[in-house]
Write an enzyme that holds these catalytic residues in place. Structure first.
Site, PDB file in Angstrom:
ATOM      1  N   LYS A   1       5.076   8.453  -7.233  1.00 48.08           N
ATOM      2  CA  LYS A   1       5.608   9.260  -6.180  1.00 48.08           C
ATOM      3  C   LYS A   1       7.127   9.736  -6.350  1.00 48.08           C
ATOM      4  O   LYS A   1       7.633  10.531  -6.087  1.00 48.08           O
ATOM      5  CB  LYS A   1       5.308   8.630  -4.935  1.00 48.08           C
ATOM      6  CG  LYS A   1       5.344   9.749  -3.656  1.00 48.08           C
ATOM      7  CD  LYS A   1       4.836   9.049  -2.510  1.00 48.08           C
ATOM      8  CE  LYS A   1       4.988   7.898  -1.841  1.00 48.08           C
ATOM      9  NZ  LYS A   1       5.258   7.575  -0.333  1.00 48.08           N
TER      10      LYS A   1
ATOM     11  N   ASP B   1      -1.486  -0.477  -4.340  1.00 51.07           N
ATOM     12  CA  ASP B   1      -2.816  -0.144  -4.156  1.00 51.07           C
ATOM     13  C   ASP B   1      -3.776  -0.812  -5.047  1.00 51.07           C
ATOM     14  O   ASP B   1      -4.890  -1.263  -4.909  1.00 51.07           O
ATOM     15  CB  ASP B   1      -3.237   1.310  -3.784  1.00 51.07           C
ATOM     16  CG  ASP B   1      -2.518   1.648  -2.719  1.00 51.07           C
ATOM     17  OD1 ASP B   1      -3.034   2.143  -1.751  1.00 51.07           O
ATOM     18  OD2 ASP B   1      -1.233   1.721  -2.591  1.00 51.07           O
TER      19      ASP B   1
ATOM     20  N   LYS C   1       0.867  -1.101   0.115  1.00 55.98           N
ATOM     21  CA  LYS C   1      -0.108   0.016   0.022  1.00 55.98           C
ATOM     22  C   LYS C   1       0.765   1.366  -0.046  1.00 55.98           C
ATOM     23  O   LYS C   1       1.950   1.227   0.639  1.00 55.98           O
ATOM     24  CB  LYS C   1      -1.000  -0.039   1.328  1.00 55.98           C
ATOM     25  CG  LYS C   1      -1.761   1.098   1.514  1.00 55.98           C
ATOM     26  CD  LYS C   1      -2.501   0.733   2.842  1.00 55.98           C
ATOM     27  CE  LYS C   1      -3.359   2.190   3.381  1.00 55.98           C
ATOM     28  NZ  LYS C   1      -2.503   3.090   3.711  1.00 55.98           N
TER      29      LYS C   1
ATOM     30  N   LYS D   1       7.532   0.863   1.716  1.00 56.34           N
ATOM     31  CA  LYS D   1       7.991   0.251   0.368  1.00 56.34           C
ATOM     32  C   LYS D   1       9.381   0.598   0.054  1.00 56.34           C
ATOM     33  O   LYS D   1      10.565  -0.043  -0.014  1.00 56.34           O
ATOM     34  CB  LYS D   1       7.222   0.102  -0.777  1.00 56.34           C
ATOM     35  CG  LYS D   1       5.878  -0.352  -0.766  1.00 56.34           C
ATOM     36  CD  LYS D   1       4.894  -0.373  -1.774  1.00 56.34           C
ATOM     37  CE  LYS D   1       4.853   0.981  -2.401  1.00 56.34           C
ATOM     38  NZ  LYS D   1       3.900   1.839  -1.359  1.00 56.34           N
TER      39      LYS D   1
HETATM   40  P1  ADP Z   1       6.089   3.903   0.508  1.00 53.67           P
HETATM   41  O1  ADP Z   1       7.340   3.844  -0.344  1.00 53.67           O
HETATM   42  O2  ADP Z   1       5.355   2.621   0.819  1.00 53.67           O
HETATM   43  O3  ADP Z   1       4.976   4.884   0.100  1.00 53.67           O
HETATM   44  P2  ADP Z   1       7.864   5.214   2.300  1.00 53.67           P
HETATM   45  O4  ADP Z   1       9.067   4.275   2.244  1.00 53.67           O
HETATM   46  O5  ADP Z   1       8.218   6.364   1.527  1.00 53.67           O
HETATM   47  O6  ADP Z   1       6.555   4.357   1.971  1.00 53.67           O
HETATM   48  O7  ADP Z   1       7.574   5.476   3.881  1.00 53.67           O
HETATM   49  C1  ADP Z   1       6.817   6.514   4.302  1.00 53.67           C
HETATM   50  C2  ADP Z   1       7.159   7.182   5.637  1.00 53.67           C
HETATM   51  O8  ADP Z   1       7.492   6.383   6.764  1.00 53.67           O
HETATM   52  C3  ADP Z   1       8.677   7.841   5.134  1.00 53.67           C
HETATM   53  O9  ADP Z   1       8.572   9.026   5.505  1.00 53.67           O
HETATM   54  C4  ADP Z   1       9.571   6.948   6.138  1.00 53.67           C
HETATM   55  O10 ADP Z   1      10.555   7.717   6.785  1.00 53.67           O
HETATM   56  C5  ADP Z   1       8.520   6.192   7.031  1.00 53.67           C
HETATM   57  N1  ADP Z   1       9.028   4.904   7.405  1.00 53.67           N
HETATM   58  C6  ADP Z   1       9.043   3.793   6.703  1.00 53.67           C
HETATM   59  N2  ADP Z   1       9.497   2.793   7.543  1.00 53.67           N
HETATM   60  C7  ADP Z   1       9.740   3.209   8.605  1.00 53.67           C
HETATM   61  C8  ADP Z   1      10.201   2.462   9.976  1.00 53.67           C
HETATM   62  N3  ADP Z   1      10.483   1.328  10.004  1.00 53.67           N
HETATM   63  N4  ADP Z   1      10.379   3.195  11.114  1.00 53.67           N
HETATM   64  C9  ADP Z   1      10.039   4.777  11.047  1.00 53.67           C
HETATM   65  N5  ADP Z   1       9.674   5.177   9.820  1.00 53.67           N
HETATM   66  C10 ADP Z   1       9.586   4.890   8.754  1.00 53.67           C
HETATM   67 MG    MG Z   2       7.563   4.626  -2.194  1.00 54.57          MG
END
Ligand code: ADP
Ligand code: MG
Length: 270
Positions: free
Chosen positions: A40, A125, A9, A14
């Site tokens: 994104k 998603d 999601k 990810k």
């Molecule tokens: P996605 O790629 O799934 O959209 P992201 O990797 O960009 O998600 O993560 C979204 C937010 O959550 C980021 O700002 C990241 O810093 C935070 N985040 C992700 N994993 C962790 C974790 N294990 N601990 C703390 N913050 C996290």
């Molecule tokens: Mg991402």
């Protein structure tokens, strides 16, 4: 060459997980490529030390597919990791899934899909044809589901299972489920819930990644945790994930749940 894809999601973690996994694999001396398949387009940003690299879709819009060279779409980041961002359509126009298809066509034409490991970081998603592309046509052989214990992220993970199960019935398909990565949202009983979810979909939880502030601190410093805080416990978690992925022999065809099964499973852990 091993090709893996992390699906989940939006906002679940990810890209954070993919980038740290890629960095941990590169630290082992492996030749790594990471391809962000999310409009994104921030998948590889920490590997690129904060730089927003041009996306394939932006370049295709600007120049047309034919005149784009590998140097314009593939960028070297941390430890030589080759970074690509598919990008997305302008809001309200076009289709993000088609953009991913265009990315694969371009990378094929440029003969750029190479390395010891290719990590695809894919928004899960909506698993339309475009977003399912990395698991079709023999690209990613192993799919990892990134989820927390939140029902909506389990719902997305379960939908991705439906796509894997459907595609695995194809004759030429090589794609299977490699495991579930629990990226914690600090929910009570989360680890047990995600473990049980993984078991019910005929898989296993390959890693439990705690929620840790070091992720944000590294992010503010425009680095992965692996680079910014290699001695931290969180870096150890990502290195263990990298080892788990390399050694993984537990590939399965998932058995997705019905919506009511998923809801009653979540209720068991409230
Ligand atoms: P996605 O790629 O799934 O959209 P992201 O990797 O960009 O998600 O993560 C979204 C937010 O959550 C980021 O700002 C990241 O810093 C935070 N985040 C992700 N994993 C962790 C974790 N294990 N601990 C703390 N913050 C996290
Ligand atoms: Mg991402």
């Amino acid at each position: 060459m091993k090709q893996i894809a992390l699906y989940g999601k939006g906002g679940i973690g990810k890209s954070t997980t993919s980038a740290n996994l890629s960095a941990a694999l590169a630290d082992r001396g492996l030749d790594i490529m990471q391809i962000g398949c999310d409009p994104k387009h921030d998948s590889t940003r920490m590997l690129m030390h904060g730089t927003w690299i041009p996306t394939v879709l932006d370049l295709v819009r600007e120049k047309g597919d034919e005149s784009i060279s590998a140097e314009q779409v593939v960028f070297e980041g941390y430890r030589g990791i080759r970074c690509v961002e598919a990008g997305g359509p302008e809001p309200g126009v076009g289709c993000a899934g088609r953009g991913i298809i265009a990315t694969f066509q371009l990378l094929e034409r440029l003969d750029a899909l190479r390395g010891d490991v290719i990590v695809y970081d894919v928004l899960g998603d909506v698993v339309c044809g475009g977003f399912a592309m990395p698991m079709r046509e023999g690209y990613a052989q192993e799919i990892y589901l990134v989820t927390s214990g939140e029902l909506m992220s389990l719902y997305a993970a379960n939908n991705i299972c439906k796509a894997i199960a459907r595609l695995s019935r194809r004759v030429r398909s090589k794609c299977a489920l490699g495991g579930v990565i629990c990226n914690s949202a600090n929910i009570a009983e989360e680890q047990a819930l995600v473990e049980e979810f993984a078991r019910r979909i005929n898989s296993r939880m390959i890693a439990y990644v705690p929620r840790d502030r070091i992720v944000q601190v590294a992010e503010i410093n425009r680095q992965t945790v692996i680079e910014y805080a290699p001695d931290s416990a969180q870096a150890g978690v990502y290195r263990a994930l990298a080892a788990g992925v390399l050694e993984n022999t537990g590939l399965t065809i998932p058995t997705p749940l019905e919506m009511d099964e998923l809801e009653s499973l979540a209720l068991e852990f409230v």
